[in-house]
Design an enzyme around this catalytic site. Structure first.
Site, short mmCIF file in Angstrom:
data_model
loop_
_atom_site.label_atom_id
_atom_site.label_comp_id
_atom_site.label_asym_id
_atom_site.label_seq_id
_atom_site.Cartn_x
_atom_site.Cartn_y
_atom_site.Cartn_z
N ASP A 1 12.18 64.75 24.12
CA ASP A 1 13.59 65.16 24.13
C ASP A 1 14.05 65.57 22.75
O ASP A 1 14.91 66.45 22.62
CB ASP A 1 14.46 64.02 24.67
CG ASP A 1 14.49 63.98 26.18
OD1 ASP A 1 14.83 65.01 26.79
OD2 ASP A 1 14.16 62.94 26.76
N ARG B 1 13.83 50.58 31.25
CA ARG B 1 14.79 51.59 30.81
C ARG B 1 15.74 51.96 31.94
O ARG B 1 15.31 52.48 32.97
CB ARG B 1 14.09 52.85 30.32
CG ARG B 1 15.08 53.93 29.85
CD ARG B 1 14.41 55.05 29.09
NE ARG B 1 13.54 55.88 29.91
CZ ARG B 1 12.92 56.96 29.48
NH1 ARG B 1 13.07 57.35 28.20
NH2 ARG B 1 12.13 57.67 30.27
N HIS C 1 13.61 58.63 34.56
CA HIS C 1 12.88 59.79 35.10
C HIS C 1 11.96 59.40 36.25
O HIS C 1 10.99 60.11 36.54
CB HIS C 1 12.07 60.47 33.99
CG HIS C 1 12.91 61.07 32.90
ND1 HIS C 1 13.76 62.12 33.11
CD2 HIS C 1 13.02 60.76 31.59
CE1 HIS C 1 14.37 62.45 31.98
NE2 HIS C 1 13.94 61.63 31.04
#
Length: 271
Positions: A182, A77, A52
């Site tokens: 999420d 990540r 993100h």
């Protein structure tokens, strides 16, 4: 060579040695300078995010280099659970990965295989060209690489929670990282990380990981929530983000000097 080069410790080494939950901060700005500032702040680990955030291979490499001199473990990540992407990250020198959106044991196994050379996995061999092996300066890197890697997979959907026991049982998965945001979205309560059903799912996942003897982490920017999950056994917690700190801090500073009316209109307070 006149000195011996060894791999740095990875996240599993820090977690194994810890006698408390390890606190980490997200680094989402894409800035090596900001990453270095955060590295010296006293956190146990840095979460360099490319899912993100505006991070590519070059900026991740620069951040790894910027933080290496500090007593903090960088955890990265990738944007997707993909064999080619993971190979590139590992070759950059990433030793600790948090792989997003792992919903099944099959997807967890794919992440494991991407992280390891044959016969355990399918990682392509390019150690002579790669920072990971310090360009073949780390002795016997190809046979020792797995020792210095940590693989954390993310539990962040209702499907993943339903399969969490099978995911944590996957050989080669060192731990799980639970993403309540999420998870809430997948459960139909987007933006409600503290919804009772979301909290129950997080607690179920923590228990499954601990029962399997795996490391368990959770994202919790609210202090009270973080402390609750630590009490439930979370080994590591993401407690904030560089961009969030800058956003809230700059807003608070502006509020001291700019009237609410001027801020709403966009007109400088001195006009």
């Amino acid at each position: 060579m006149s000195f011996r080069i060894e791999p740095d410790p990875s996240f599993k080494d820090a977690l194994s040695a810890a006698d408390r939950s390890l606190a980490g901060i997200w680094v989402c700005s894409g800035s090596p300078l900001v990453a270095e500032i955060c590295a010296g702040a006293g956190f146990d680990w840095l979460f360099i995010d490319a899912e993100h955030s505006p991070n590519g291979l070059e900026s991740i490499l620069a951040q790894l280099q910027a933080v290496r001199g500090y007593p903090v473990v960088p955890v990265v990540r990738p944007p997707v659970n993909d064999t080619v992407v993971i190979k590139q990250y590992l070759d950059l020198g990433v030793q600790s990965l948090i792989v997003p959106m792992v919903n099944t044991a099959e997807e967890a196994l794919a992440a494991v295989q991407a992280c390891h050379y044959p016969p355990m996995g399918v990682r392509g061999v390019g150690s002579a060209l790669a920072r990971s092996a310090r360009w073949n300066r780390i002795p016997d890197y190809l046979n020792r690489a797995s020792e210095s890697l940590t693989l954390i997979v993310q539990i962040e959907s209702a499907q993943a929670v339903a399969n969490v026991e099978e995911i944590v049982a996957t050989e080669g998965v060192d731990g799980i990282f639970i993403g309540p945001s999420d998870l809430a979205a997948s459960m139909g309560v987007i933006g409600q990380q503290d919804h009772p059903e979301v909290v129950a799912a997080v607690e179920k996942s923590i228990a499954a990981g601990k029962t399997a003897g795996k490391f368990v982490g959770v994202n919790a920017f609210a202090e009270g929530t973080a402390k609750r999950y630590i009490e439930l056994g979370a080994d590591f917690v993401g407690v904030g983000a560089d961009v969030a700190l800058l956003a809230r801090g700059s807003e608070a500073l502006a509020a001291k000097f700019v009237s609410a009316e001027a801020a709403k209109s966009g007109t400088p307070a001195s006009y």
